[in-house]
Write a protein that holds these residues in place. Structure first.
Motif, PDB file in Angstrom:
ATOM      1  N   GLU A   1       0.831  -1.206   0.000  1.00 10.94           N
ATOM      2  CA  GLU A   1       0.000   0.000   0.000  1.00 10.94           C
ATOM      3  C   GLU A   1       0.864   1.255   0.000  1.00 10.94           C
ATOM      4  OE1 GLU A   1      -2.961   0.059   3.039  1.00 10.94           O
ATOM      5  OE2 GLU A   1      -4.237  -1.399   2.021  1.00 10.94           O
TER       6      GLU A   1
ATOM      7  N   LEU B   1       2.173   1.690  -3.486  1.00  8.29           N
ATOM      8  CA  LEU B   1       1.069   2.122  -4.341  1.00  8.29           C
ATOM      9  C   LEU B   1       0.875   3.633  -4.237  1.00  8.29           C
ATOM     10  CD1 LEU B   1      -1.394   1.353  -6.149  1.00  8.29           C
ATOM     11  CD2 LEU B   1      -2.712   1.177  -4.032  1.00  8.29           C
TER      12      LEU B   1
ATOM     13  N   LEU C   1      -4.438  -1.066  -7.328  1.00 12.41           N
ATOM     14  CA  LEU C   1      -4.492  -2.279  -6.514  1.00 12.41           C
ATOM     15  C   LEU C   1      -5.722  -3.075  -6.914  1.00 12.41           C
ATOM     16  CD1 LEU C   1      -3.600  -3.932  -3.938  1.00 12.41           C
ATOM     17  CD2 LEU C   1      -5.134  -2.427  -2.651  1.00 12.41           C
TER      18      LEU C   1
END
Length: 376
Positions: A30, A33, A46
């Motif tokens: 995360e 990302l 994602l």
């Protein structure tokens, strides 16, 4: 599939069945990302695993080594002839065999410390790179600027982590902590932990762990004790990443940390080795000399907060990852084929002995008994 040096990825896909209750998601996938999404000229998203996962040719796909649904999904996509680069996030190394499913799909591995990189690289024939973990968002830090470290006045001590980690790193230190609690040198010692899985053998006060409440709970304390002692005699315990140290600093806690590789390197870099201990005896000395206000000022003067804020930010993580891709594309092709790694089985615990080993243990006693009998 290996991309040429002229075709650097600009499209990124993270395939994950995990959520942010898993620390590796918050610290690795995360975080990366968000970093990639902040960079102009890149596309990053994602997606959950699926049987008909759509992957564009030439894109870069990332996944976690222990995410079997994601691995299955990527295998199916490869079987359709899709050409993409697959990068695998690694983490704990309890056994090499746990990495075998991901090895079938990955083109390269991303490990959270240089030691993790060296250990995995010693076994695998595919490239293994060091990509640090980002600052854990549970620390409650504002993404616009680094936090201001508070000046502490009391000596309340916190430990936080997974239940399974407490005894591995802390059991030998408990008598010292009890001694200083009794002497009132530390006025509290509590644990933030996943209570449902925790066997509280030492009867310490506990606080239930939750992502959204960690920062608020942590502000009630002044110091944080961090130990990666491998009391279980496991290599994985010793090579843990410094993410808990970074989290404690960002949450405004003064760290008292084991002199193990990840903690030692970071604290010594900022001349904060006064907070390192390598034995219960050294921990005793640190606790005898706690000075909350002076210790807080040492953190502030070191510049550690501002430096780590930049070093482990999500934009920096994305830059580090793109640099790895450049190194991967520029490397020389290996002279050997893509071969399967040869592995050895982990040694059996000593309480699991074969009958022949029992005989070896009994033989000296048998000889002594025989000598005693014949000498009568």
């Amino acid at each position: 599939m290996v991309l040429s040096a002229q075709t650097m990825c600009t499209s990124f896909l993270i395939v994950s069945s995990k959520d942010d209750s898993d620390a590796t998601v918050r610290l690795q996938s995360e975080a990366l990302l968000r970093g990639l999404q902040s960079m102009p000229g890149t596309s990053a998203r994602l997606v959950p695993p699926s049987q008909d996962l759509q992957i564009e040719d030439g894109s870069c796909v990332l996944f976690h080594f222990d995410d079997l649904p994601a691995i299955t999904s990527l295998k199916a996509s490869r079987n359709t002839g899709r050409k993409f680069l697959a990068a695998c996030f690694g983490s704990d190394i309890y056994e090499f065999s746990r990495y075998l499913p991901s090895y079938e799909v990955a083109d390269l591995f991303l490990m959270p410390t240089p030691l993790h990189r060296k250990v995995l690289a010693s076994q695998f024939y595919k490239p293994v790179y060091y990509l640090p973990e980002a600052i854990d968002p549970i620390a409650g830090t504002d993404s616009q600027h680094p936090p201001t470290f508070p000046i502490k006045q009391t000596s309340r001590l916190l430990w936080f982590g997974y239940a399974e980690s407490f005894n591995k790193g802390m059991a030998s230190l408990i008598p010292v902590l009890r001694l200083h609690l009794a002497a009132d040198r530390i006025t509290d010692f509590s644990l933030i932990v996943n209570e449902a899985e925790f066997k509280n053998e030492f009867n310490f006060p506990t606080i239930p762990y939750r992502n959204d409440s960690f920062q608020k709970e942590a502000t009630a304390f002044d110091y944080c004790i961090l130990s990666h002692f491998s009391l279980d005699l496991a290599l994985n315990s010793y090579i843990k990443s410094p993410n808990k140290l970074v989290t404690s600093l960002m949450a405004g806690l003064i760290p008292i940390a084991s002199d193990t590789p990840s903690y030692s390197a970071l604290l010594r870099e900022f001349r904060l080795d006064r907070f390192l201990f390598d034995s219960p005896e050294q921990l005793d000395q640190i606790l005898r000399n706690l000075d909350p206000a002076n210790d807080s000022q040492a953190i502030i003067d070191s510049g550690v907060i501002e430096t780590l804020w930049q070093r482990f930010s999500t934009p920096q993580l994305a830059k580090d990852f793109l640099s790895i891709l450049s190194q991967y594309n520029d490397r020389e092709a290996p002279s050997f084929a893509n071969i399967s790694p040869q592995m050895i089985s982990p040694p059996r615990p000593r309480n699991e002995l074969y009958f022949t080993e029992h005989l070896k243990d009994l033989l000296p006693s048998f000889k002594r008994a025989l000598r005693n009998r014949t000498s009568r």
